[in-house]
Design a protein around this motif. Structure first.
Motif, mmCIF file in Angstrom:
data_model
loop_
_atom_site.group_PDB
_atom_site.id
_atom_site.type_symbol
_atom_site.label_atom_id
_atom_site.label_comp_id
_atom_site.label_asym_id
_atom_site.label_seq_id
_atom_site.Cartn_x
_atom_site.Cartn_y
_atom_site.Cartn_z
ATOM 1 N N GLN A 116 0.865 -1.183 0.000
ATOM 2 C CA GLN A 116 0.000 0.000 0.000
ATOM 3 C C GLN A 116 0.898 1.228 0.000
ATOM 4 O O GLN A 116 1.695 1.421 0.920
ATOM 5 N N ASN A 153 0.932 5.341 -0.381
ATOM 6 C CA ASN A 153 0.118 6.564 -0.378
ATOM 7 C C ASN A 153 0.991 7.781 -0.619
ATOM 8 O O ASN A 153 1.964 7.997 0.110
ATOM 9 N N ASN A 201 0.620 11.526 -0.210
ATOM 10 C CA ASN A 201 -0.220 12.551 0.413
ATOM 11 C C ASN A 201 0.208 13.909 -0.134
ATOM 12 O O ASN A 201 1.198 14.489 0.323
ATOM 13 N N SER A 245 -6.530 2.401 -13.267
ATOM 14 C CA SER A 245 -6.610 3.624 -12.486
ATOM 15 C C SER A 245 -7.993 4.244 -12.505
ATOM 16 O O SER A 245 -8.753 4.074 -13.475
ATOM 17 N N SER A 297 -9.766 8.136 -11.298
ATOM 18 C CA SER A 297 -9.493 9.484 -10.816
ATOM 19 C C SER A 297 -10.596 10.423 -11.262
ATOM 20 O O SER A 297 -11.352 10.125 -12.193
ATOM 21 N N HIS A 308 -7.610 13.614 -6.938
ATOM 22 C CA HIS A 308 -7.206 12.345 -6.323
ATOM 23 C C HIS A 308 -7.086 11.306 -7.431
ATOM 24 O O HIS A 308 -7.691 11.446 -8.499
ATOM 25 N N HIS A 309 -6.287 10.278 -7.176
ATOM 26 C CA HIS A 309 -6.042 9.250 -8.192
ATOM 27 C C HIS A 309 -5.711 7.945 -7.471
ATOM 28 O O HIS A 309 -4.856 7.927 -6.584
ATOM 29 N N VAL A 310 -6.375 6.869 -7.861
ATOM 30 C CA VAL A 310 -6.141 5.554 -7.256
ATOM 31 C C VAL A 310 -5.768 4.562 -8.347
ATOM 32 O O VAL A 310 -6.477 4.441 -9.355
ATOM 33 N N SER A 311 -4.640 3.878 -8.172
ATOM 34 C CA SER A 311 -4.190 2.871 -9.141
ATOM 35 C C SER A 311 -4.042 1.518 -8.461
ATOM 36 O O SER A 311 -3.570 1.422 -7.323
ATOM 37 N N THR A 316 -1.185 -0.958 -4.446
ATOM 38 C CA THR A 316 -2.094 0.156 -4.688
ATOM 39 C C THR A 316 -1.304 1.447 -4.520
ATOM 40 O O THR A 316 -0.471 1.567 -3.624
ATOM 41 N N ASN A 368 -2.183 5.362 -4.022
ATOM 42 C CA ASN A 368 -3.264 6.290 -3.704
ATOM 43 C C ASN A 368 -2.675 7.697 -3.617
ATOM 44 O O ASN A 368 -1.881 7.989 -2.724
ATOM 45 N N SER A 409 -3.593 11.682 -3.214
ATOM 46 C CA SER A 409 -4.717 12.504 -2.780
ATOM 47 C C SER A 409 -4.268 13.899 -2.384
ATOM 48 O O SER A 409 -3.291 14.073 -1.653
#
Length: 377
Positions: A144, A146, A148, A197, A199, A273-276, A287, A289, A291
């Protein structure tokens, strides 16, 4: 002593130039920038308009390309053909055609190149990589990761600033996190096989602008004393320290109009924000993340393996290693001054050593291509 040309004297160009000069191994002979007055304030050297770089002959041993994103490819191609050693700011191109063309241009070239994937030099990430390679948590299963971004950085750079839309900047994933994609591969020793992805620009869009109760510019807005994103308050305190601008904010607004605009009424089409979801070549999953809705500007990582897990934040001088059925171990990280948790400092020290001694530097333009291909896929 080796000579430098700087193309683009923004925050990063200035950092790179000053840091290399401070080693005593380099001098700045030429600067190409849109603001020649700013150039003279920092380097008493020959100054040129930025766009004239592509008309110039080879002027120095090394060129630093730290201009706006959409110019990187054009200036890099010119520098490659002239035989410069090159420090090329990320992203190295805006689209897959640019990336493929750079790959072709580099074939057979006997030049030294560098892309500032500074996280490879971070004391935190270097220690994390060491622990992974030592098998402290067995085989990696998933991760994981992230990023930020921070509410200030998001509003300043990706809503109002130079990375606010696709005409000025590469896509959000590439512009903000190409070195994070690289880091996921670096930590695992595997290239990314598949990425999916999601977003959107969920919050900083014109649907949230109410012309009856808001104004186009923060100085005119009745909400300015209550709005956390108001330019009249955002650039005070920590904001001023981060961007280094004058404390005379009204003067600054008049000189930099884009930064005084309402965040809900800008020409912004970047995600907030973008999540892959990522699969690596060996089947490991991760993942990523990203943001803009965080208080801190930082990175937090959790790596999970068959024998334990590790947690890390770049804001904390430690890694928590928790092997299954054992008590957690706190591993201290040596503090290094400089941006990105000291990574900028260590990156530039190694860059200076390699470029001065004509030794191959890593990561090079070629090594940065896979993460760019993933970020644009």
């Amino acid at each position: 002593m080796k000579s430098l040309t700087i193309v683009g004297l923004g925050n990063r160009g200035l950092l790179y130039g000053r840091s290399l000069v401070e080693t005593g191994l380099f001098r700045v002979d030429h600067v190409f920038d849109l603001d020649r007055t700013r150039t003279r304030n920092h380097f008493p050297t020959a100054t040129h308009h930025e766009k004239d770089f592509t008309k110039s002959k080879k002027l120095t041993d090394v060129v630093i390309i730290a201009s706006p994103d959409y110019t990187h490819y054009l200036y890099a191609q010119h520098a490659i053909q002239l035989g410069y050693d090159i420090l090329l700011e990320k992203p190295i191109g805006m689209n897959l055609d640019d990336i493929q063309a750079l790959k072709e241009a580099m074939k057979g070239k006997q030049i030294n190149t560098a892309v500032p994937y500074v996280l490879r030099y971070s004391p935190h990430f270097k220690k994390l990589k060491e622990l992974i390679d030592q098998g402290k948590i067995g085989e990696i299963v998933n991760m994981q990761y992230n990023e930020n971004v921070g509410y200030f950085h998001q509003a300043h750079s990706y809503v109002r600033g130079n990375w606010r839309n696709h005409n000025l900047s590469a896509p959000y994933l590439l512009a903000k996190s190409s070195h994070d994609l690289d880091m996921i591969s670096f930590l695992t020793g595997q290239q990314i096989k598949t990425i999916k992805s999601f977003s959107s620009n969920h919050y900083f869009n014109k649907e949230n602008f109410n012309p009856k109760t808001m104004a186009n510019r923060c100085v005119d807005c009745p909400q300015k004393d209550r709005c956390i994103f108001s330019a009249t308050t955002l650039y005070k305190g920590a904001g001023e320290n981060l961007i280094g601008h004058s404390k005379d904010l009204i003067t600054w607004y008049s000189q930099h109009e884009e930064y005084g605009r309402c965040v809900w009424n800008c020409d912004c089409d970047m995600p907030d924000h973008h999540v892959s979801i990522i699969e690596l070549e060996n089947g490991v999953h991760a993942t990523l993340n990203i943001s803009g809705f965080t208080n801190d500007i930082s990175r937090t990582i959790k790596v999970m393996g068959t024998k334990g897990e590790m947690k890390m934040s770049l804001l904390d001088p430690e890694i928590i290693l928790h092997q299954f059925s054992k008590e957690p171990i706190v591993i201290r990280i040596e503090s290094v001054e400089g941006g990105h948790g000291g990574a900028d400092t260590l990156f530039l020290q190694e860059l200076a050593r390699c470029f001065y001694n004509n030794e191959k530097f890593s990561p090079s333009i070629e090594e940065a291509i896979p993460s760019h291909e993933v970020g644009l896929s």
